[in-house]
Design a protein around this motif. Structure first.
Motif, PDB file in Angstrom:
ATOM      1  N   ASP A 209    -110.854  62.864  76.763  1.00 53.79           N
ATOM      2  CA  ASP A 209    -109.426  62.559  76.238  1.00 53.79           C
ATOM      3  C   ASP A 209    -109.026  60.713  76.591  1.00 53.79           C
ATOM      4  O   ASP A 209    -108.996  60.276  77.440  1.00 53.79           O
ATOM      5  CB  ASP A 209    -108.202  62.621  76.626  1.00 53.79           C
ATOM      6  CG  ASP A 209    -107.182  62.628  75.529  1.00 53.79           C
ATOM      7  OD1 ASP A 209    -107.360  62.523  74.937  1.00 53.79           O
ATOM      8  OD2 ASP A 209    -105.539  63.792  76.377  1.00 53.79           O
TER       9      ASP A 209
ATOM     10  N   HIS B  73    -101.459  64.919  81.831  1.00 54.14           N
ATOM     11  CA  HIS B  73    -102.712  65.502  82.162  1.00 54.14           C
ATOM     12  C   HIS B  73    -103.663  65.500  83.094  1.00 54.14           C
ATOM     13  O   HIS B  73    -105.302  64.662  82.727  1.00 54.14           O
ATOM     14  CB  HIS B  73    -102.001  66.186  81.583  1.00 54.14           C
ATOM     15  CG  HIS B  73    -103.308  65.763  80.031  1.00 54.14           C
ATOM     16  ND1 HIS B  73    -104.702  66.111  79.848  1.00 54.14           N
ATOM     17  CD2 HIS B  73    -102.660  64.410  78.564  1.00 54.14           C
ATOM     18  CE1 HIS B  73    -104.973  65.029  78.780  1.00 54.14           C
ATOM     19  NE2 HIS B  73    -103.871  64.004  78.281  1.00 54.14           N
TER      20      HIS B  73
ATOM     21  N   HIS C 298    -105.504  69.983  78.460  1.00 55.28           N
ATOM     22  CA  HIS C 298    -104.278  69.625  78.860  1.00 55.28           C
ATOM     23  C   HIS C 298    -104.067  70.704  79.923  1.00 55.28           C
ATOM     24  O   HIS C 298    -103.251  71.714  79.990  1.00 55.28           O
ATOM     25  CB  HIS C 298    -102.977  69.339  78.220  1.00 55.28           C
ATOM     26  CG  HIS C 298    -102.701  69.096  77.614  1.00 55.28           C
ATOM     27  ND1 HIS C 298    -101.657  68.044  75.942  1.00 55.28           N
ATOM     28  CD2 HIS C 298    -103.329  67.238  77.150  1.00 55.28           C
ATOM     29  CE1 HIS C 298    -102.233  67.374  75.826  1.00 55.28           C
ATOM     30  NE2 HIS C 298    -103.035  66.404  76.240  1.00 55.28           N
TER      31      HIS C 298
ATOM     32  N   THR D 226    -105.779  62.634  83.728  1.00 51.42           N
ATOM     33  CA  THR D 226    -105.719  61.352  82.218  1.00 51.42           C
ATOM     34  C   THR D 226    -104.992  60.468  83.401  1.00 51.42           C
ATOM     35  O   THR D 226    -103.695  60.587  83.778  1.00 51.42           O
ATOM     36  CB  THR D 226    -105.334  62.013  80.833  1.00 51.42           C
ATOM     37  OG1 THR D 226    -104.233  62.194  80.987  1.00 51.42           O
ATOM     38  CG2 THR D 226    -106.355  62.810  80.296  1.00 51.42           C
TER      39      THR D 226
ATOM     40  N   GLU E  17    -101.984  57.882  80.848  1.00 51.12           N
ATOM     41  CA  GLU E  17    -101.919  57.416  79.680  1.00 51.12           C
ATOM     42  C   GLU E  17    -100.927  56.497  79.431  1.00 51.12           C
ATOM     43  O   GLU E  17     -99.352  57.144  78.805  1.00 51.12           O
ATOM     44  CB  GLU E  17    -102.267  58.066  78.600  1.00 51.12           C
ATOM     45  CG  GLU E  17    -101.608  59.698  78.819  1.00 51.12           C
ATOM     46  CD  GLU E  17    -102.573  60.810  78.067  1.00 51.12           C
ATOM     47  OE1 GLU E  17    -101.802  60.416  76.745  1.00 51.12           O
ATOM     48  OE2 GLU E  17    -102.830  61.654  78.281  1.00 51.12           O
TER      49      GLU E  17
ATOM     50  N   GLU F 209    -105.700  54.992  77.799  1.00 45.29           N
ATOM     51  CA  GLU F 209    -105.759  56.120  78.534  1.00 45.29           C
ATOM     52  C   GLU F 209    -107.029  56.203  79.199  1.00 45.29           C
ATOM     53  O   GLU F 209    -108.030  56.058  78.508  1.00 45.29           O
ATOM     54  CB  GLU F 209    -105.310  57.386  77.459  1.00 45.29           C
ATOM     55  CG  GLU F 209    -105.856  59.317  78.128  1.00 45.29           C
ATOM     56  CD  GLU F 209    -105.766  59.762  76.839  1.00 45.29           C
ATOM     57  OE1 GLU F 209    -105.372  59.617  75.236  1.00 45.29           O
ATOM     58  OE2 GLU F 209    -104.971  60.902  77.807  1.00 45.29           O
TER      59      GLU F 209
END
Ligand code: MN
Ligand code: MN
Length: 351
Positions: free
Chosen positions: A226, A290, A297, A317, A319, A333
């Motif tokens: 992500d 997260h 997530h 992450t 972000e 991120e």
């Protein structure tokens, strides 16, 4: 089949707990290596002291046999799966977050269960700490996310639409071996369209001197990446550049706090305090990050309310973002691994 994680879970069986019933396909994949989407049908793993029993549709039995070491109960659509065994249990632990009321009632009726407890926290604690093998896969997933940004950046030209860029990225990434899907719907947003943190790409055309926000990831060997990058197409106006610089500095400050023993809320605070100092506090409306793993997530939650501490092997992450309606949205991120004495950033695209 690797029993390391499963044995950690089995420690929660006791004289008071007869079994653990898993129904979330993600958790079944995590603990057994068997990946399946049963849709509305029953797919469950029962863990007891002396047996592992997998309930699944008969048509999936041969696929399960390839990876699963245990008893397999394959049922036909016309059969009651529970009646194919003579299991009796009194107390079980279930995924409260996932098990439906209907399935819970079926369990009670068919197995004679009288007491239910939650296994959610115990599973979170195990999934929270990634093994070396998981971290290696996550690193590869992150490297593919970098590649996806690169594809998107190269495709930028005046007049191109957001959706055209999305299609270009996905066409390329989904042709790579081991990538089954994107982690979520790829997000490419131009200029003020990026001011919605969860905006939807459309037919907006790219103009010169705008920022382009990419938020994307891939699922590689079952694990998600992500990444978000906000890239200048030309030279953005000073106000927007200032927003970018603020978000970047917040990202860097937050990452620098990461090491085992530090409170997770202090990481969120490092980013939030800086953004607030620069006058954009009210424009940063979400948690800092997260956890990342087989779910895009998961835990840990990187937020001001999580006072747990970082532990080696956590992957998540960071972000930071600032969204000013009608002006611009900037988010940066990265995917981070907590190491023995600090951190490693596994997304590498320049920022
Ligand atoms: Mn993202
Ligand atoms: Mn994210």
């Amino acid at each position: 089949m690797d029993f390391t994680k499963l044995n950690q879970l089995k420690k929660h069986l006791s004289s008071d707990i007869d079994g653990i019933w898993l129904s979330n396909p993600e958790n079944i994949y995590y603990f057994t290596g068997f990946l399946s989407n049963p849709h509305e049908r029953l797919l469950s793993l029962l863990i007891t002291e002396d047996a592992l029993t997998l309930f699944l549709p008969k048509m999936e039995v041969s696929a399960a046999k390839k990876v699963f070491d245990g008893t397999i109960i394959g049922y036909l659509d016309t059969e009651n799966a529970y009646k194919l065994t003579d299991i009796h249990l009194k107390t079980i632990m279930v995924e409260e977050d996932h098990l439906t009321v209907k399935r819970l009632n079926e369990l009670k009726d068919n197995f004679g269960i009288t007491q239910i407890k939650s296994i959610d926290q115990e599973i979170k604690d195990i999934r929270n700490i990634k093994s070396e093998e998981e971290i290696n896969i996550l690193k590869q997933a992150a490297a593919f996310a970098d590649e996806a940004i690169e594809i998107g950046v190269h495709a930028l030209k005046e007049g191109v639409t957001e959706l055209e860029i999305v299609r270009e990225i996905e066409r390329h990434m989904l042709s790579i071996d081991g990538i089954a899907s994107m982690s979520f719907d790829t997000m490419v947003l131009f200029g003020d369209n990026a001011a919605l943190p969860h905006g939807v790409p459309g037919d907006r055309k790219l103009k010169n001197n705008e920022f382009v926000l990419f938020d994307l990831g891939v699922v590689y060997k079952g694990y998600c990446s992500d990444i978000t990058r906000t890239i200048a197409f030309g030279t953005p106006i000073e106000q927007v550049q200032k927003i970018y610089d603020t978000v970047l500095e917040a990202n860097l400050r937050a990452i620098k706090t990461v090491r085992p023993g530090v409170k997770i809320s202090d990481c969120d605070k490092a980013a939030r305090d800086y953004i607030t100092e620069q006058g954009y506090g009210e424009y940063f409306p979400h948690r800092l990050g997260h956890g990342l793993g087989i779910s895009v997530h998961e835990f840990p939650d990187i937020s001001s309310t999580n006072h747990d501490t970082f532990k080696e092997g956590m992957v998540f992450t960071i972000e930071s973002g600032v969204y000013v309606e009608g002006v611009a949205g900037v988010r940066i991120e990265d995917d981070i691994v907590v190491t023995k004495d600090g951190y490693e950033i596994i997304t590498g695209y320049e920022k």
